[in-house]
Design a protein around this motif. Sequence first.
Motif, short mmCIF file in Angstrom:
data_model
loop_
_atom_site.label_atom_id
_atom_site.label_comp_id
_atom_site.label_asym_id
_atom_site.label_seq_id
_atom_site.Cartn_x
_atom_site.Cartn_y
_atom_site.Cartn_z
N PRO A 57 -6.76 4.85 -8.45
CA PRO A 57 -5.47 5.16 -7.83
C PRO A 57 -5.68 5.78 -6.44
O PRO A 57 -6.53 6.64 -6.25
CB PRO A 57 -4.85 6.18 -8.80
CG PRO A 57 -5.50 5.88 -10.12
CD PRO A 57 -6.90 5.44 -9.79
N GLY A 58 -4.92 5.29 -5.48
CA GLY A 58 -5.01 5.79 -4.12
C GLY A 58 -5.99 5.04 -3.23
O GLY A 58 -6.04 5.28 -2.03
N ASP A 59 -6.78 4.15 -3.82
CA ASP A 59 -7.71 3.36 -3.01
C ASP A 59 -6.97 2.30 -2.20
O ASP A 59 -5.95 1.78 -2.64
CB ASP A 59 -8.74 2.62 -3.89
CG ASP A 59 -9.83 3.52 -4.41
OD1 ASP A 59 -9.97 4.66 -3.93
OD2 ASP A 59 -10.56 3.09 -5.33
N ASP A 60 -7.51 1.99 -1.04
CA ASP A 60 -7.05 0.84 -0.28
C ASP A 60 -7.84 -0.36 -0.76
O ASP A 60 -9.04 -0.26 -1.00
CB ASP A 60 -7.28 1.04 1.22
CG ASP A 60 -6.40 2.13 1.79
OD1 ASP A 60 -5.22 2.21 1.41
OD2 ASP A 60 -6.90 2.90 2.64
N VAL A 61 -7.18 -1.50 -0.88
CA VAL A 61 -7.82 -2.73 -1.34
C VAL A 61 -7.64 -3.78 -0.25
O VAL A 61 -6.55 -3.90 0.32
CB VAL A 61 -7.20 -3.20 -2.67
CG1 VAL A 61 -7.77 -4.53 -3.10
CG2 VAL A 61 -7.42 -2.15 -3.76
N ALA A 120 -12.65 -8.16 8.37
CA ALA A 120 -12.06 -7.25 7.39
C ALA A 120 -10.57 -7.49 7.23
O ALA A 120 -9.87 -7.83 8.19
CB ALA A 120 -12.32 -5.82 7.82
N ASN A 121 -10.12 -7.32 6.00
CA ASN A 121 -8.68 -7.35 5.69
C ASN A 121 -7.99 -8.61 6.21
O ASN A 121 -7.01 -8.54 6.93
CB ASN A 121 -8.02 -6.07 6.22
CG ASN A 121 -6.76 -5.75 5.47
OD1 ASN A 121 -6.56 -6.17 4.33
ND2 ASN A 121 -5.90 -4.97 6.08
N VAL A 122 -8.51 -9.76 5.82
CA VAL A 122 -8.02 -11.03 6.35
C VAL A 122 -6.82 -11.60 5.59
O VAL A 122 -6.21 -12.56 6.06
CB VAL A 122 -9.14 -12.12 6.38
CG1 VAL A 122 -10.24 -11.69 7.31
CG2 VAL A 122 -9.65 -12.40 4.98
N ARG A 174 -12.72 5.26 0.45
CA ARG A 174 -11.57 4.96 -0.42
C ARG A 174 -11.11 3.51 -0.28
O ARG A 174 -10.00 3.16 -0.68
CB ARG A 174 -10.40 5.89 -0.09
CG ARG A 174 -10.67 7.36 -0.28
CD ARG A 174 -10.81 7.79 -1.69
NE ARG A 174 -9.57 7.49 -2.40
CZ ARG A 174 -9.36 7.80 -3.66
NH1 ARG A 174 -10.28 8.39 -4.35
NH2 ARG A 174 -8.23 7.49 -4.24
N THR A 175 -11.96 2.65 0.28
CA THR A 175 -11.62 1.24 0.45
C THR A 175 -12.48 0.38 -0.45
O THR A 175 -13.70 0.52 -0.46
CB THR A 175 -11.82 0.80 1.92
OG1 THR A 175 -11.00 1.61 2.76
CG2 THR A 175 -11.48 -0.66 2.11
#
Length: 116
Positions: free
Chosen positions: A90-94, A111-113, A48-49
Amino acid sequence: MSRAEAERQGRRGESLAAWYLWLTGWRILARRQRIGAGEVDIVARKGRTVAFVEVKWRATARALDEAIDARRLRRVARAAEALVPRFAKPGDDVQIDVILLAPGHWPRHMANVWQP
């Protein structure tokens, strides 16, 4: 290095980064997504990412330490924001990720910087 050679190296780095992501469980959704004043090198999904990935290739590992900065990340974040409706559900992490590459070194995936 000429502009054409830098472009070839950049494309090679993006291909290597896409392989790396795929081998670590990510599905590549798109590459080289240009929108407005920005560009996202790779869009990938894992569960979900959804990650909007900036790839940097440098001739030496030492040069990678200065390859990414806040200005570049802002450009990627602006482009990613415009691309989210196309790739995220909808509901995904970005997240915004960075992959740094240099000859003779394993890819460095950060990741996720970006935190707006």
